[in-house]
Structures are given as structure tokens and as C-alpha cells.
Design an enzyme around this catalytic site. Structure first.
Site, PDB file in Angstrom:
ATOM      1  N   ASN A   4       0.875  -1.167   0.000  1.00 23.44           N
ATOM      2  CA  ASN A   4       0.000   0.000   0.000  1.00 23.44           C
ATOM      3  C   ASN A   4       0.914   1.218   0.000  1.00 23.44           C
ATOM      4  OD1 ASN A   4      -1.430   2.328   0.897  1.00 23.44           O
ATOM      5  ND2 ASN A   4      -3.034   1.051   1.763  1.00 23.44           N
ATOM      6  N   GLU A  30      -3.838   1.605  -3.096  1.00 30.77           N
ATOM      7  CA  GLU A  30      -3.990   3.030  -2.805  1.00 30.77           C
ATOM      8  C   GLU A  30      -3.044   3.867  -3.661  1.00 30.77           C
ATOM      9  OE1 GLU A  30      -4.939   5.928   1.011  1.00 30.77           O
ATOM     10  OE2 GLU A  30      -4.024   3.976   1.384  1.00 30.77           O
ATOM     11  N   TYR A 100      -7.371  -4.190  -2.243  1.00 34.60           N
ATOM     12  CA  TYR A 100      -7.324  -3.101  -1.269  1.00 34.60           C
ATOM     13  C   TYR A 100      -8.678  -3.065  -0.562  1.00 34.60           C
ATOM     14  CZ  TYR A 100      -6.990   1.681   0.595  1.00 34.60           C
ATOM     15  OH  TYR A 100      -6.988   2.782   1.412  1.00 34.60           O
ATOM     16  N   ASP A 139      -3.719  -4.995   1.164  1.00 35.33           N
ATOM     17  CA  ASP A 139      -4.035  -4.354   2.431  1.00 35.33           C
ATOM     18  C   ASP A 139      -5.436  -4.801   2.839  1.00 35.33           C
ATOM     19  OD1 ASP A 139      -4.621  -2.720   4.553  1.00 35.33           O
ATOM     20  OD2 ASP A 139      -4.445  -0.832   3.445  1.00 35.33           O
ATOM     21  N   ASN A 141      -6.692  -4.340   5.807  1.00 31.68           N
ATOM     22  CA  ASN A 141      -7.198  -3.381   6.799  1.00 31.68           C
ATOM     23  C   ASN A 141      -7.823  -4.082   8.003  1.00 31.68           C
ATOM     24  OD1 ASN A 141      -6.824  -0.508   6.627  1.00 31.68           O
ATOM     25  ND2 ASN A 141      -7.822  -0.575   4.618  1.00 31.68           N
ATOM     26  N   ASP A 228       3.027   4.844   4.946  1.00 30.65           N
ATOM     27  CA  ASP A 228       2.768   4.416   6.319  1.00 30.65           C
ATOM     28  C   ASP A 228       2.652   2.894   6.402  1.00 30.65           C
ATOM     29  OD1 ASP A 228       0.414   4.516   4.856  1.00 30.65           O
ATOM     30  OD2 ASP A 228      -0.826   5.230   6.518  1.00 30.65           O
TER      31      ASP A 228
END
Length: 237
Positions: A4, A30, A100, A139, A141, A228
Site C-alpha cells: 500500500n 492506494e 485493497y 491491504d 485493513n 505508512d
């Protein structure tokens, strides 16, 4: 490698694209843009993008040195496909899904949206698996184990019981968390908060369907700055 990047143009400006040269397939999430950096386009990859309809938001990009048999953009659900959440390539031995997953939101306002996405991508993935083995990276999440987060709050996005339950159940349907296969006891995170460096989670995964487990040579989280998130590595034979 799956990463990401939190903006493809941002990591290009930071010089982070040079790490791409070490890999055969790159899965980016992203990307936030349909305009790709020229230095990326000149690296010798076949390039397959799926940006969001909304500019500057979401989007996925797959780079492959091997030309795919087929490219599948989206999962056939407009609400998710408009956000550019999933792109898949078919190779001779398996599918590679670049995903994602939506974030549940600080106030959990998108938790229901995410849970519907989870069920939809699960259906899509299992249908592909009926044809040949599947690798799904990206990702997610979400974490599914307490050791995968440096902090704990059941109301924090990615840590809610419903998110963790789905991920655990999905893996239980015949998938291997490749990082845990190689590093059964290691504590390592793939995301770290920009605002609070003490907050970190392992929310990025490469999962393989069980038919591929014995082909996994290595899996890791790379110490590469630029986002990040940190990139995650999968090596298969």
C-alpha cells in the site's frame, strides 16, 4: 511484492520505486492516480491499473514481468469496483489477486460496507479457486490475532470482532497466511501510524490457497520507507 503505497506519485518522488527491480510481480494498493510515473513505465513490466472513479482516491495497480493469460478488473460489484479495489491476473499455475480492502472508518461508519465487500471478494476468490490455485495479497485493513497489533481496542477500525472473525474464517477455508508460515512467532507490523508511531498493526497479507503452501519459500515484511505501510514479500518456487 505487495505494498500500500499511499500515493504512487508520492513514493516515486521519494525514490522508493528502485526496490521494484528485485521482483517479478508487484501489487500496489492506494495508488490514488491514473497517471503513472514515467520511471515506473520504463522498468520493463506489463502494467495493469484499476483506478477509482473518484480522482485521488483508492485504486490498485499490478506490474508483472510475465505476461498474464487474462486480466480481471474488479469483482463484478459496482459499489466496490467504482472504488478500484481489486485487480487480478491469471498466470499458467495460479491467479494473483491484488486487493485493497475498505477501511471501516474512525467512527466505524463504513464497517457494514466493508463486511459486504469481504463477503463479495470471498465469493470471487473461491470461484477463481475452483479453476486453479489462488494467491491473494494486499491491504486487508484488519488483523486476526492480538499479537498482530501493538495496541487493542475492539472499536478501532481493523480490530473490531466482526472484521477479525471474517478474516479468521476466510483463512480457515483453505488459505495459508504466508508470513505466519515462515515466521510463526515473530512480532512484526506492516503499518505504522504517521501521527502516533507507537500504533502499529500487521494488516497486509499474502495468502495462498492450500495447494500452494508447499511452494512457499519465503515471506516477510520489508523495511522499506515511503508510505505508512511497509511492503510485504512472497517467494514461491
Amino acid at each position: 511484492m505487495s505494498w500500500n503505497v499511499n500515493g504512487i506519485r508520492s513514493i516515486s518522488r521519494k525514490g522508493a520505486l528502485r526496490v521494484f527491480n528485485d521482483f517479478d510481480i508487484i501489487l500496489l494498493q492506494e495508488i490514488r492516480s491514473s497517471d503513472l510515473p514515467l520511471d515506473l513505465l520504463s522498468m520493463g513490466f506489463n502494467v495493469y491499473g484499476f483506478p477509482a472513479v473518484r480522482k485521488g482516491y483508492s485504486g490498485v495497480l499490478t506490474l508483472s514481468r510475465v505476461e498474464p493469460i487474462n486480466v480481471i478488473r474488479g469483482i463484478g460489484v459496482k459499489d466496490f469496483d467504482d472504488e478500484g479495489r481489486v485487480i487480478s491476473i491469471e498466470l499458467p499455475d495460479f491467479y494473483v489477486i491484488n486487493a485493497y480492502f475498505p477501511r471501516a472508518g474512525d467512527d466505524l461508519s463504513r464497517l457494514s460496507f466493508k463486511l459486504v465487500f469481504n463477503r463479495s471478494i470471498e465469493k470471487f476468490t473461491l470461484e477463481l479457486r475452483m479453476r486453479k490455485p489462488v494467491i491473494i495479497c494486499g491491504d486487508f485493513n484488519a488483523v486476526y490475532s492480538r499479537r498482530d497489533s501493538s495496541f487493542w481496542d475492539d472499536n478501532h477500525p481493523g480490530l473490531t470482532p466482526l472484521e477479525r472473525q471474517w478474516l479468521s474464517e476466510f483463512i480457515g477455508k483453505g488459505f495459508t497466511d504466508t508470513f505466519r508460515l515462515i515466521h510463526p512467532n515473530e512480532i512484526k507490523y506492516s503499518w505504522r501510524s504517521y501521527r502516533d508511531r507507537g500504533k502499529a498493526m500487521r494488516i497486509d497479507y499474502c495468502l495462498v490457497s492450500s495447494e500452494l503452501t508447499n511452494r512457499v519459500v519465503d515471506a516477510d515484511i520489508l523495511d522499506t520507507e515511503g508510505s505508512d505501510h511497509y511492503p510485504i514479500l512472497l517467494v514461491i518456487k
